[in-house]
Design an enzyme around this catalytic site. Structure first.
Site, PDB file in Angstrom:
ATOM      1  N   ASP A  60     -11.243  -3.871  -3.800  1.00  0.00           N
ATOM      2  CA  ASP A  60     -10.975  -3.138  -2.563  1.00  0.00           C
ATOM      3  C   ASP A  60     -12.137  -3.289  -1.578  1.00  0.00           C
ATOM      4  OD1 ASP A  60      -9.131  -1.800  -1.086  1.00  0.00           O
ATOM      5  OD2 ASP A  60      -9.734   0.198  -1.717  1.00  0.00           O
ATOM      6  N   HIS A  95       0.878  -1.179   0.000  1.00  0.00           N
ATOM      7  CA  HIS A  95       0.000   0.000   0.000  1.00  0.00           C
ATOM      8  C   HIS A  95       0.912   1.225   0.000  1.00  0.00           C
ATOM      9  CE1 HIS A  95      -3.761   2.155   1.200  1.00  0.00           C
ATOM     10  NE2 HIS A  95      -2.899   3.005   1.737  1.00  0.00           N
TER      11      HIS A  95
END
Lengths: 317, 417
Positions: free
Chosen positions: B314, B188
């Site tokens: 997501d 991330h």
């Protein structure tokens, strides 16, 4: 004895959540109505009965002295029953959510809720859950509409107009709901708005809000008619956004020398509470060009105007 | 998925095999859980006795989707989502393999927890579930996990979920160690210090809403650092969720230099932008945040050119109580397993992507990058196949969304076979 209002202006909406979305006519209507209350507030008999029977709750999730007392006086002078709730000390501490607090209070049938909250958008969220009118008394860094209205009233009474004036808003624009509401209102009424401050205290893309941006007080105050100073919160003074109060005052604190860059008849404003010696020097704050005390007086009148104009639109009015 | 069932013939279909760039009218036969054949005119005569024959009436038959980034609440936050409910949402959305993320409670940072997730999924889920394991112990960004043992236990990749490893030395060593096991590092890319108090994209809209912004530089800086470390270490690296034009340029340079990197964008960032937040709609509060329209357009362009390899959901369902709050206080995340394909079809109907491109990004590429057997209709591939009618429109009903609390969906739009 009560005196009837002469202006019949009605704010044709249920809530006042911000200046954004208000038309020029609505803003002027509110200012004109407020003028009446300025006169009323200077008499011995200050009461009207237009909100008689109405319940006004001042719901402050963030502490406030002047705004809350100003709304309290405004409501009482119009005859409403006013209750103050400092929520920071009660329900929220027990874990109640904002929405539950709203629903709980709503069950008590308030006609008007005056709300301040530390989070942007929180007042709007609360307004979706209640039946009465909601007035935003400040939400996070978003809006503080009655402050912008009282500033506009103060300017208009002293300069006779707003259109065409150069207004410099100086200091911590990033965290300021006062700045946002003022930028929108002053633009709507045709003023030229500048924001002045160190880049760390200006929101990115603030120029897209229709303002001129400068980091230099001399350029920012050049030919200004109005110099509006913003409060710098204590926790932002020491190294996080600016290095120190000394340096901040040296470059952005308003003293006589910097004020001299503005027009000779420029007027100085501050939403309070002031940090003397940080963003403003005492000689300016208390000087001949200062409107700061008059702003407080206009505050009560403007809040009466908002309460009156919204209440005329309430059911059974 | 069909190993226990009799053979099935999907007849009169539009067969799209994104792994071979094939798109033709034909039939597809599955037996013993694997694809036996896909060609024109297998017909009833060509199937084993007792086979079920389904007339697809020209609908698309494609490999099942592999969702590379879904946050499932199990273990530890079962009130949000379980492996069972997530798998039902996945099945309704055409996702036949969920890659779940390790930021559970406890975190998936030990082989026993990988084993737990795989067993729970085997017993309760109706699609495949493959976990990623933590890159660092407790997702704290300090010490690397047992990458070898975790991989042996079944972890398909290594990531710290929505956290970035800020210490460049830790990242370098972990990348170096991971290379010895040919482990994929998924990261991330958001510098937490630059995020600061930020809750949405930095820009005019944040300025107007009085919300603290997150600059695109928070992502670009972390991605740039990572890719320099990849150049140093030669490890396989995947950027978990890119959102902005700046990142695309950085990614392009790395790929041009031949680095072993890939990248994903979420369906949210490909189809929504910051304007959707409107008046503080917390349901559009995501991490990383929705960006400007220009960034969204850049992502779609990069997806069409293949620079962005993967589209993921997501999927990150939140309890309603953590969303009914002022924007800054609300939790980030949105559901996505059930809606990824349908939302993706918007890009197809808008002419920005072909169906094949969309399926490459949602199925073939994830399989290749993760080393999984799906993503293709070749003979012998797993019988994870979906039937899609790209032209049905529908409205998601929260009461029927399994991830927003149970109840399997029966939406016909895209079904996992």
């Amino acid at each position: 004895m009560t005196i009837a209002a002469t202006s019949s202006f009605v704010l044709n909406r249920r809530h006042l959540l911000g200046i954004e979305g208000l038309s020029r006519d609505e803003i002027i209507g509110l200012l004109d109505l407020a003028e009446e209350f300025v006169d009323l507030n200077r008499q011995i008999e200050k009461k009207r009965a237009s909100l008689r029977g109405r319940t006004q709750i001042n719901l402050f999730f963030e502490s406030s002295t002047r705004t809350q007392s100003s709304f309290e006086l405004a409501g009482k002078r119009l005859g409403a029953d006013v209750m103050n709730m400092a929520v920071g000390s009660s329900a929220m501490k027990k874990g109640e959510t904002l929405i539950d607090t709203a629903i709980t209070l709503n069950a008590m049938h308030p006609d008007i809720l005056v709300v301040r909250h530390h989070a942007s958008g929180a007042v709007e969220l609360l307004a979706q859950k209640v039946d009465g009118s909601v007035i935003n008394a400040g939400d996070g860094a978003h809006e503080h509409p009655t402050q912008a209205l009282l500033d506009a009233l103060t300017i208009r009474r002293n300069k006779g107009r707003i259109e065409g004036l150069i207004v410099a808003i100086c200091g911590d624009v990033l965290h300021s709901r006062v700045a946002r509401s003022n930028i929108i209102l002053l633009n709507a009424l045709g003023a030229r708005v500048r924001v002045v401050g160190p880049s760390t205290l200006l929101p990115s893309h603030v120029e897209r809000m229709g303002v001129e941006v400068t980091r230099d007080m001399r350029a920012g105050l050049q030919d200004a008619d109005i110099v509006m100073m913003l409060r710098l919160q204590r926790e932002r003074m020491n190294g996080s956004f600016v290095p120190s109060t000394q340096e901040y005052f040296a470059y952005f604190g308003l003293d006589q020398k910097k004020l001299a860059y503005a027009k000779p008849d420029a007027l100085v404003m501050h939403p309070g509470p002031m940090n003397r010696g940080v963003e403003i020097d005492s000689s300016v704050a208390d000087g001949a060009q200062s409107l700061i005390r008059e702003q407080v007086e206009m505050g009560v009148a403007v809040r009466m105007a908002v309460l009156e104009a919204l209440s005329r639109n309430l059911p059974n009015a | 998925m069909l190993s226990d069932r009799r053979p099935i013939l999907l007849a009169n279909a539009r067969i799209i095999d994104p792994s071979r760039d094939l798109d033709f009218p034909g039939d597809l036969l599955i037996a013993d859980g694997v694809i036996r054949d896909a060609k024109r005119g297998i017909g009833a005569a060509g199937v084993p006795e007792g086979a079920e024959i389904v007339d697809c009436k020209g609908r698309v038959v494609a490999p099942g989707l592999i969702d590379m980034r879904a946050f499932v609440g199990e273990p530890g936050a079962e009130y949000r989502d379980t492996l069972a409910t997530a798998s039902q949402a996945a099945a309704a959305g055409g996702v036949t393999t969920i890659i779940c993320q390790p930021d559970t409670s406890p975190a998936i940072d030990e082989p026993a927890i990988v084993d737990f997730v795989l067993r729970r999924a085997r017993d309760t889920a109706i699609v495949h579930v493959q976990p990623m394991a933590a890159l660092t112990k407790g997702l704290e960004g300090k010490e690397m996990t047992e990458i070898g043992l975790l991989k042996a236990a079944g972890a398909v990749a290594f990531t710290d979920g929505t956290k970035s490893v800020t210490n460049a030395q830790v990242m370098r060593r972990t990348l170096t160690y991971a290379r010895d096991f040919d482990a994929l590092v998924v990261h991330h890319t958001e510098d937490p210090d630059l995020i600061g108090e930020g809750v949405m994209n930095e820009g005019e809209l944040a300025a107007r809403l009085g919300l603290h912004g997150i600059p695109t530089a928070a992502e670009a800086i972390m991605l740039e650092r990572d890719l320099r470390l990849v150049a140093l270490t030669g490890s396989r690296y995947h950027a978990a969720s890119l959102t902005c034009r700046e990142s695309i340029e950085i990614l392009r340079r790395a790929k041009d230099a031949g680095l072993p990197v890939s990248a994903a964008a979420s369906i949210n960032h490909l189809t929504l932008n910051e304007i959707d937040i409107g008046p503080y709609r917390t349901f559009f509060k995501l991490s990383p945040p929705l960006r400007a329209e220009d960034d969204r357009a850049a992502l779609v362009e990069a997806l069409a050119s293949g620079l962005i390899d993967i589209v993921m959901s997501d999927h990150n369902p939140q309890d309603v109580e953590t969303k009914r709050l002022p924007f800054a206080e609300a939790a980030p995340g949105a559901v996505g397993l059930e809606t990824m394909l349908t939302a993706g079809l918007r890009l197809f109907h808008g002419g920005q992507l072909s169906l094949t491109q969309l399926l490459v990004a949602m199925s073939t590429k994830p399989a290749q990058i993760l080393g999984l057997p799906g993503g293709t209709l070749r003979n012998g591939a797993p019988g994870d196949v979906i039937v899609i009618d790209p032209d049905i429109s529908w409205v998601l009903d929260p009461a029927e969304n399994p991830s927003a609390r149970i109840r399997p969906s029966t939406r016909p739009d895209s079904k996992a076979a």
